[in-house]
Design an enzyme around this catalytic site. Sequence first.
Site, PDB file in Angstrom:
ATOM      1  N   GLU A  17       0.884  -1.168   0.000  1.00 31.95           N
ATOM      2  CA  GLU A  17       0.000   0.000   0.000  1.00 31.95           C
ATOM      3  C   GLU A  17       0.911   1.204   0.000  1.00 31.95           C
ATOM      4  O   GLU A  17       1.649   1.447   0.959  1.00 31.95           O
ATOM      5  CB  GLU A  17      -0.924   0.037   1.211  1.00 31.95           C
ATOM      6  CG  GLU A  17      -1.953   1.158   1.079  1.00 31.95           C
ATOM      7  CD  GLU A  17      -2.316   1.839   2.376  1.00 31.95           C
ATOM      8  OE1 GLU A  17      -2.340   3.090   2.393  1.00 31.95           O
ATOM      9  OE2 GLU A  17      -2.556   1.127   3.364  1.00 31.95           O
ATOM     10  N   CYS A  33      -2.944   7.996   4.864  1.00 36.66           N
ATOM     11  CA  CYS A  33      -2.859   7.271   3.597  1.00 36.66           C
ATOM     12  C   CYS A  33      -4.042   7.619   2.702  1.00 36.66           C
ATOM     13  O   CYS A  33      -3.875   7.797   1.496  1.00 36.66           O
ATOM     14  CB  CYS A  33      -2.832   5.761   3.849  1.00 36.66           C
ATOM     15  SG  CYS A  33      -1.456   5.200   4.871  1.00 36.66           S
TER      16      CYS A  33
END
Length: 460
Positions: free
Chosen positions: A230, A264
Amino acid sequence: MGQMLKCISPIDGSVFAEREVLSLEAAEAVVARARTAQADWAARPLAERVELVMAGVAAVGAMNDEIVPELAQMMGRPVRYGGEFGGFNERASHMASIAADSLADIEVGEDETFKRYIKRVPHGVVFVVAPWNYPYMTAINTVAPALIAGNTVVLKHATQTLLVGERMAAAFASAGVPADVFQNVFLSHDVTNDLIAGNAFDFVNFTGSVGGGQAMERAAAGTFTGVGTELGGKDPGYVMEDADLDAAVDTLIDGAMFNAGQCCCGIERIYVHESLYDEFVAKAVEIVKGYKLGNPLDPETTMGPMANVRFADEVRAQISEAMADGAIAHIETFAEDDGGAYLTPQILTNVTHDMRVMRDESFGPVVGIMKVSSDEEAIALMNDSEFGLTASLWTRDVDRAARVGDQVETGTVFMNRADYLDPGLCWTGCKNTGRGGGLSVIGFYNLTRPKSYHLKKVTS
């Protein structure tokens, strides 16, 4: 003494913690212990593994009064927000609750002559490389399901949050998880690379920068080790003409600015229908003007420093470049902005996709807002990015949100919310955001491998 990792506190630039890295030989010994311990751990009943993991989670929760100010010291999040245990516990609890069904054998068929089924079996040793921005929640996304599935885990945490992995491993050991089943390590980049390239691990999960993810994949090349990543994000919000304006402004600006923008799935660019644009911008500016920038140990502070001066420098550079190209900054410099880690949150208008602030990941408290006239225009702009983690759509029409969402290149489509990780859904991305998926049943699938059984009962 060998190489030292140093956590520099963004509060005052002092060294808050330091740890010596392991040599390659010492690191290989850690992995060897993990590999030896894995078979016995996997042989335990699933319910026992679940119970031990959740006891470890509870032990982390018992440390929360110490953890919250420690996080403020390491990465700058204000103590008023109470740390991460709520999300940490929610994610682990969900994965524990679905484990039996997710890891159950897949029955293909049985009669008098054959029995056929597919098992989910653990990879073996899972290497988790976790980031500093939400250091507990991002780590538990993989640590909990990996352990529950029967893997052993080696955790390497970011230097900025140097003490997190140490605390987690100690908490899980105190709860009865064998020490060799979940180990924390301090590693240099070179040793990390050598371990992966040497096929030390059976699966690698990395959360961090695009460059870091590329380094992981290069290290694993030719080893056939699975790598889940990620990486970066540039998540958009789109406010349609029928949106609840107040809810959209409150949520999207919080999604852009919370944790000093170091999320994020933080909102980094917002597209607003022309009929709501002026009012949206005015409300957004008023919200941001009300923030209190300051020492994160002060309970009155609503925005702390960025985790590192170099991160703040990149945000300042993006803002300066955009303003030089015609962008309008709406927030006057806060008195507490020291030109270093303490950074004024900023809203920019008159921005275009020619500007880095609308293309490159900012990972800080800045958001650009653009006016759009149609779904088609908004979709094209949302897709004009190398990243794809989440997209936040604001409308009262569920069908419209689904239609727009189907055309957006992203990992998660939100309607009327943003910046939240639902553990029942797969946390995943596309394009340069990475590959793989965590949490949900798919998280268990990615942390195990299928093993087929074709058992013939009759041979004559």
